[in-house]
Design an enzyme around this catalytic site. Sequence first.
Site, PDB file in Angstrom:
ATOM      1  N   THR A 190     -12.552  -1.322  -6.909  1.00 10.99           N
ATOM      2  CA  THR A 190     -11.875  -0.097  -6.489  1.00 10.99           C
ATOM      3  C   THR A 190     -12.148   0.978  -7.528  1.00 10.99           C
ATOM      4  OG1 THR A 190      -9.876  -0.670  -7.684  1.00 10.99           O
ATOM      5  CG2 THR A 190     -10.028  -1.385  -5.399  1.00 10.99           C
ATOM      6  N   GLU A 218      -8.882  -3.031  -0.646  1.00  9.03           N
ATOM      7  CA  GLU A 218      -8.121  -4.273  -0.601  1.00  9.03           C
ATOM      8  C   GLU A 218      -7.838  -4.742   0.823  1.00  9.03           C
ATOM      9  OE1 GLU A 218      -7.552  -1.669  -2.432  1.00  9.03           O
ATOM     10  OE2 GLU A 218      -6.858  -2.186  -4.453  1.00  9.03           O
ATOM     11  N   LYS A 264      10.144  12.813  -5.709  1.00  5.66           N
ATOM     12  CA  LYS A 264      11.516  12.316  -5.619  1.00  5.66           C
ATOM     13  C   LYS A 264      12.457  13.419  -6.088  1.00  5.66           C
ATOM     14  CE  LYS A 264       9.656   7.780  -6.398  1.00  5.66           C
ATOM     15  NZ  LYS A 264       8.685   7.373  -7.422  1.00  5.66           N
ATOM     16  N   TRP A 296      12.947  11.733  -0.728  1.00  2.00           N
ATOM     17  CA  TRP A 296      11.502  11.807  -0.881  1.00  2.00           C
ATOM     18  C   TRP A 296      10.965  13.021  -0.136  1.00  2.00           C
ATOM     19  CZ3 TRP A 296       9.530   6.094   0.094  1.00  2.00           C
ATOM     20  CH2 TRP A 296       9.804   5.312  -1.050  1.00  2.00           C
TER      21      TRP A 296
END
Lengths: 552, 552
Positions: B188, B333, B446, B451
């Site tokens: 990655t 992944e 936050k 959120w």
Amino acid sequence: MLSTMQDVPLIVSRILRHGSTIHGDAQVTTWTGDAEAPHRRSFAEIGDRAAQLAHALREELGVLPEERIGTLMWNNAEHVEAYFAVPSMGSVLHTLNLRLPSEQLVWIVGHAADRVILVNGSLLALLAPLLPQLHTVEHVVVVGPGDRALLDGCRPAVHEYEELLAGRPTAYEWPELDEREAAAMCYTSGTTGDPKGVVFSHRSIYLHAMQVNMGESMSLTDADTTLPVVPMFHVNAWGLPHATFMTGVGMLMPDRFLQPAPLAEMIETERPTHAAAVPTIWQGLLTELADKPRDISCLKTVTIGGSACPPALMKEFEERHGVRVCHAWGMTETSPLGTIAREPGSALTPEEAWPYRLTQGRFPASVEARLAGPDGELMPWDGESAGELEVRGPWIAGAYYGGEGAEPVRPEDKFSPDGWLRTGDVGVITREGFLTLTDRAKDVIKSGGEWISSVALENHLMAHEAIAEAAVVAVPDGKWGERPLAAVVLAEDAGAVTYQELRAFLGERVARWQLPERWARIEEVPKTSVGKFDKKVIRARYAAGALDVTML
Amino acid sequence: MLSTMQDVPLIVSRILRHGSTIHGDAQVTTWTGDAEAPHRRSFAEIGDRAAQLAHALREELGVLPEERIGTLMWNNAEHVEAYFAVPSMGSVLHTLNLRLPSEQLVWIVGHAADRVILVNGSLLALLAPLLPQLHTVEHVVVVGPGDRALLDGCRPAVHEYEELLAGRPTAYEWPELDEREAAAMCYTSGTTGDPKGVVFSHRSIYLHAMQVNMGESMSLTDADTTLPVVPMFHVNAWGLPHATFMTGVGMLMPDRFLQPAPLAEMIETERPTHAAAVPTIWQGLLTELADKPRDISCLKTVTIGGSACPPALMKEFEERHGVRVCHAWGMTETSPLGTIAREPGSALTPEEAWPYRLTQGRFPASVEARLAGPDGELMPWDGESAGELEVRGPWIAGAYYGGEGAEPVRPEDKFSPDGWLRTGDVGVITREGFLTLTDRAKDVIKSGGEWISSVALENHLMAHEAIAEAAVVAVPDGKWGERPLAAVVLAEDAGAVTYQELRAFLGERVARWQLPERWARIEEVPKTSVGKFDKKVIRARYAAGALDVTML
């Protein structure tokens, strides 16, 4: 070097969980005979009820992992519930073929040692007389309407399906099984010897369902509704219940209404986009539609399998009703998807496509194939060299069930020494992998060191307007070893056609040495319980002198 | 109770064998920059050459099973040969991301302990300076045109790809591997810490290729040709090389010609039906087509992934060019197919379909999903409750490569205690399983216990005509904990738009408490090597006081 991928098994409960949540609004519609009031149940409800069924089987009937649960049921929502509940809880779903002779059913239930049988009420008249001989069966669970009095005094305990489910939890902690464990089993309706049990694994069912949904195969999505006319006791309804839950495809279930008239009505009313059945069903549907026209144009594709499909049938569907017919080949031992016949590429005209579409089709990547010639040697893929088809793959059987506690059995005539399945089908494969089957190995006509394709002769004969059906079988011949015998069913309006005319008709289409000398007229071609030509019956009649044979 | 199915592994050599025989006439066309003379190679030829490559690696370079072979290559036929030869012989294909910074490439080659590197001649200028630091590399194999003099005096032995292959057998006894063995690896391009190696298994690659070809996913068949603009070093080109060999899909390979002009030309000339790339590529293509119109209507579907795709881009493709854009989400992944955005069912109007198509899409049956809320609790699938997406499945990573002889590593922030992958993506899921991602977990704002979605703010801002690009990041705030900062790139013809106007524009679209107080103009949004917004750079600039911030 191991990968870093998660080790997650391919198991039936995963398909159930997915279908009943992400595709929870998809529906199983079961025909009731009343077009105004079909029965509808969502995938979410089926998920809830599958959990309830598992609780009932486990807690009320004491069913343990690996135990076999028989189903003697039509295609309906409750059968789908059993399809998912039984394997997901770790037990084994055993679908019983209700068209088998009684003695075979008794043998099969005993061999599988079914402890519980789920039975549709409408099939009690079939089951009840057998119960005294079904020694392993402890519980009978009756599903749907039917005369319960037929079970009066029977030995196994009798339960009502809906009462068993009522009030139980709608969630179940499905175990994380080994994907190679048994999930379902199905006995072949073997025309010789005892029936043979094929035991499908979670893995084979899962992979097969993915293949069914692939673009090259049936390409089903949640924009589709499929009508599995193929019974759920016939190779897992070709995997359609699993494929539908995997991708949210709607299901239209015919229950016991498998006659042409209700099939035509349910297609016109419920508008499925896909259907699957053996050719004889579709032949009947065409006749029905000729009598009583109905709009079946909702069907984009009809998958036909189970036996070779006459080209005339495919063309009539397409030209008269705008329905594309797609040939597939498989057998119980192949789960069943072995090949599917789509023309290659995108550049062919419809006329160019037909020769490909009339084959059995091509193999997917997971089905390896080879042809074993008359002496066992591998034959080339040249479209001409015939051999017995042998296949290998993750959803192909490598043995038959040996019975409880016994090892699986691998008869030599069914499995090669290196583990491939001997299909018993003889055919050719082209360089591009298109399979054309010509005969069953046992039906092939070995005449003077050459093979004659009985299926080719049959198809040519059935294209003659005077012929309704035709079967060609091998009969012993002093000079040539074997020669073909043509047994024909004349069409109702056939008039006064002669065998000489039919032979001349054939003579324009096949080599002269392949033409049958022996001809017989029969009332109908005998069929197996799943509608295939049962040619061993014709051979037996010939051997017994019971056919009126004309020699040309 | 075990099944009676054959135990046949799902391995890459099976896909190769199938593709190079049954689909042997399918082609990989590699762009050469000359529309008159693209390079064409059939799947059959690629099968032959993959066998030759395996012989060369094994017999000439002494490559053993499990050893890693690096590739530093564009998308071309030879890269496809390596894709199949290396895993099929039991070694591990390690695709190297040619856009990574040199020091990361050096680290990655060392960590994977690559023994051989296959490199395109056109990339020698990139590789040659690194070779003194690539201590594990013993052989460099040069593929295609390029200045060999760049390798003069280098330590590893240098080989010519075509010379290595020439004259070797075109068949190889591919070993029957365990499907859980490593087949390929990809690091990655982690924006924090060292790159992390994901090791794909034969099983994960095989299952993923089946999923790509399913009707609900990309539904590719041999009637299609796909253009993988997504590099083959970017999560196996999204599995397309494997998917194409599985079903005979043609491939159009852009090699190094990834600029809008040659892409437009190769689409018009070679007429692919499908393409796959990240949004920035498609944005460039649209701009090119506006300048120099070309017919790209051959494209039925374009799959866009890698980062969220602006709705305006999707609509322009569809409305101006008749090309359907299909959103997908995934990551290294996840192999990468995690979700794909098709509207549910068949009954929606185009207008009704858009809200579904603008999500990241739905999960296939093999990808289980859950949302972990701010405190780790599972969040409901109600389309409103946000959480970090966690996934599980047979092609999802459960760990990272630990290095030769070392155990795999499972960082706590990447894998849950019960083994699910923590994607680092925050979003919501509807009852029907449609995923909408709103933020990277590390980018989420936050503010006062709530959120704020930075992506939603960015998308709204980018819909304003004066804005070319916009990035919204969290910055520390004494009162609220964090607050959003909007960094905007003005369009060339933006005129005199003010931050007040932009804030008012946003105010019509999101709740007042979500509106940024801090605004800054930047020249362009910094991007990672794969074209994603690199917001940590903006946060760092803000922290360093390097942004000219206006407080409203």
